[in-house]
Each structure stands twice: as structure tokens, then as C-alpha cells.
Design a protein around this motif. Structure first.
Motif, mmCIF file in Angstrom:
data_model
loop_
_atom_site.group_PDB
_atom_site.id
_atom_site.type_symbol
_atom_site.label_atom_id
_atom_site.label_comp_id
_atom_site.label_asym_id
_atom_site.label_seq_id
_atom_site.Cartn_x
_atom_site.Cartn_y
_atom_site.Cartn_z
ATOM 1 N N ILE A 185 32.695 42.389 37.250
ATOM 2 C CA ILE A 185 32.178 41.677 35.849
ATOM 3 C C ILE A 185 33.278 42.340 34.921
ATOM 4 C CG2 ILE A 185 30.340 41.450 34.306
ATOM 5 C CD1 ILE A 185 28.389 40.939 36.704
ATOM 6 N N ASP A 186 32.957 43.592 34.510
ATOM 7 C CA ASP A 186 33.857 44.294 33.664
ATOM 8 C C ASP A 186 35.143 43.706 33.464
ATOM 9 O OD1 ASP A 186 31.223 45.605 32.943
ATOM 10 O OD2 ASP A 186 31.770 47.469 34.031
ATOM 11 N N GLU A 189 35.485 40.173 32.421
ATOM 12 C CA GLU A 189 35.287 40.281 30.834
ATOM 13 C C GLU A 189 36.465 40.640 30.226
ATOM 14 O OE1 GLU A 189 31.770 42.659 30.299
ATOM 15 O OE2 GLU A 189 30.360 40.844 30.403
ATOM 16 N N ASN A 190 37.203 41.594 30.710
ATOM 17 C CA ASN A 190 38.627 42.048 29.791
ATOM 18 C C ASN A 190 39.387 40.811 30.263
ATOM 19 O OD1 ASN A 190 38.043 44.591 29.367
ATOM 20 N ND2 ASN A 190 38.736 45.185 31.414
ATOM 21 N N ILE A 192 38.886 37.588 30.359
ATOM 22 C CA ILE A 192 38.296 36.493 29.291
ATOM 23 C C ILE A 192 38.812 36.839 27.953
ATOM 24 C CG2 ILE A 192 36.194 35.730 28.356
ATOM 25 C CD1 ILE A 192 34.684 36.023 31.207
ATOM 26 N N ARG A 193 38.422 38.007 27.536
ATOM 27 C CA ARG A 193 38.798 38.309 26.340
ATOM 28 C C ARG A 193 40.507 38.159 25.934
ATOM 29 N NH1 ARG A 193 34.968 42.472 26.810
ATOM 30 N NH2 ARG A 193 36.402 44.047 28.124
ATOM 31 N N GLN A 201 39.451 30.152 30.762
ATOM 32 C CA GLN A 201 38.343 31.200 30.317
ATOM 33 C C GLN A 201 37.017 30.407 31.046
ATOM 34 O OE1 GLN A 201 38.106 30.760 25.978
ATOM 35 N NE2 GLN A 201 39.249 32.402 25.763
ATOM 36 N N ASN A 205 34.467 32.534 33.284
ATOM 37 C CA ASN A 205 32.987 32.455 32.998
ATOM 38 C C ASN A 205 32.179 32.288 33.873
ATOM 39 O OD1 ASN A 205 32.475 33.595 30.058
ATOM 40 N ND2 ASN A 205 33.742 32.037 29.519
ATOM 41 N N ARG A 208 31.974 34.996 36.461
ATOM 42 C CA ARG A 208 31.142 35.967 35.997
ATOM 43 C C ARG A 208 29.703 35.825 36.018
ATOM 44 N NH1 ARG A 208 31.366 37.507 29.566
ATOM 45 N NH2 ARG A 208 30.590 35.202 29.594
ATOM 46 N N ARG A 212 26.800 37.797 38.058
ATOM 47 C CA ARG A 212 25.592 38.258 37.355
ATOM 48 C C ARG A 212 24.277 37.721 38.064
ATOM 49 N NH1 ARG A 212 27.000 36.988 30.936
ATOM 50 N NH2 ARG A 212 28.134 38.991 30.452
#
Length: 226
Positions: A185-186, A189-190, A192-193, A201, A205, A208, A212
Motif C-alpha cells: 500500500i505504501d 501511495e507513492n 499515486i502521488r 491514478q 486507487n 490500494r 486495504r
């Protein structure tokens, strides 16, 4: 430090262990690195206690007939993960480490699965307490045999309410999967940013969110906290 855990006097070993007793038993390629780590990180090693049917009022279990407890007096206030793993690999039985730096201590232990004929397979994860004042250190000897005592110690260190080694192993495997998914997940998220395209994106998501949900399902399988 004769009896910091306030255990029965019959359990006390209180024997200094020379550092070369460990690194001389290491594989040839590990002798020099382990010797250097012991020199840099450890002031003293003491075999504090021997938990055995001869020293405590508990019979051997199917998997565990002895638990040793070692004091590691540290030169630095850091958790020595690599060093503990190396030392634990050289001890052929379940072992609890009492890490001391000044007047602060913590307990650490790695689960070793019994494979028969006095052979154990260590798991990768090490359970440990937070740093505690020396005066707050306690280790109740709870269990009907040494298997149960081993499970109780692992439960105390992990913060889970468990009573058997099977429960601990199942919980530890579940927790390891959760940690692995969280790292995924981490990483997502990198991405996605840094991703500029909305469609990508959105796809990231979705991945991710799926991870979750998997984590929440795994968390539901963990034992109740103590």
C-alpha cells in the motif's frame, strides 16, 4: 543483575558468557561480522535463567523442554535486530533476551517451531516489549507445561491473548501478511502521488482499496489484545 525478573531462585544461572562462545559457532562467513557486531554493540552477555522441569515446577511440553534467558547489556540504545537474529540462530532452543541499556530494559523473543529430534525452525519475526524501567520488569511463569509457558511469553511480548503455540503461529503468520500488504500500500501511495494521468491514478486507487480490504479481513483473524 542476579534476578531481575524475580523468578524462583532455582531458575537462576547467572553465568557470564564470553562473546567468542557465540561467534566461534557461527558459519565461516559470519564469524567476522558477528564478532564485530558483538564488539561494537554489546558490553556483556549473561546466561540469566534456565527454565527447565528441573528448575521450575512445570513439566516439559511436546515441543519445548527448556527455555533459556540471556541478558544482553547494550552499548547503544537501539534495538539490535540483526544481532539478535544472529545470536538466536546459534542457540538450539527457545530463547528470551533481556536487553538492557542503563536502567531501561526490554524483552525480545523469536518463535522457533519444533521440527522433532530437538530441531527448531526459527520464524523471521521477533516479538519485543517497549522500553521499560528496570523496576517495572516482570515475567509471570504461567502455563501447565513449558509449551504453554512459551506461548504465554510470546503472547505477552506480542500483546495478544494466546494460550497455545498454534494460536501464536497462526497470529504471527497473519500479522506478517498484514505488514507485507501495508508495504505494498505504501508503495502504491507513492505511485499515486507521482502519477499525472487520472485513469492510472484511478487504477492504482482500486488496487490500494483492494489491499486495504484484505488487511481488514486479516485483522479480524488476529487474537484479542491483552
Amino acid at each position: 543483575m542476579n534476578n531481575p525478573l524475580s523468578l524462583p531462585v532455582s531458575c537462576i544461572a547467572d553465568q557470564d558468557v564470553p562473546k567468542n562462545a557465540f561467534y566461534k559457532r557461527a558459519l565461516p562467513g559470519r564469524v567476522a561480522p558477528l564478532r564485530q557486531k558483538l564488539t561494537d554493540e554489546v558490553a556483556r552477555i549473561v546466561w540469566l535463567y534456565r527454565l527447565h522441569p528441573d528448575t521450575i515446577n512445570l513439566p516439559a511440553g511436546k515441543a519445548v523442554s527448556e527455555i533459556d534467558i540471556f541478558l544482553i547489556e547494550q552499548k547503544h540504545n537501539e534495538f539490535p535486530l540483526t544481532l539478535l537474529t544472529d545470536l538466536d540462530n546459534l542457540i538450539p532452543r527457545p530463547t528470551l533476551f533481556l536487553l538492557r541499556y542503563g536502567n531501561w530494559v526490554r524483552l525480545a523473543m523469536r518463535y522457533k517451531e519444533f521440527r522433532g529430534n530437538d530441531n527448531y525452525r526459527p520464524f523471521d519475526r521477533i516479538e519485543c516489549t517497549e522500553l521499560l524501567p528496570l523496576t517495572d520488569l516482570r515475567l509471570p511463569l504461567v502455563g501447565q507445561d513449558l509449551d504453554a509457558l512459551y506461548a504465554t511469553i510470546l503472547g505477552t511480548l506480542s500483546g495478544w491473548h494466546i494460550t497455545t503455540l498454534h494460536e501464536y503461529r497462526r497470529a504471527a503468520e497473519c500479522k506478517t501478511k498484514i505488514e507485507m500488504l501495508q508495504r505494498e500500500i505504501d508503495a502504491l501511495e507513492n505511485k499515486i502521488r507521482n502519477e499525472k494521468q487520472f485513469s492510472l491514478q484511478f487504477e492504482l486507487n482500486q488496487q490500494r482499496n483492494k489491499l486495504r480490504r484484505s488487511i481488514e479481513q486479516l485483522k479480524a483473524l488476529l487474537p484479542e489484545p491483552q
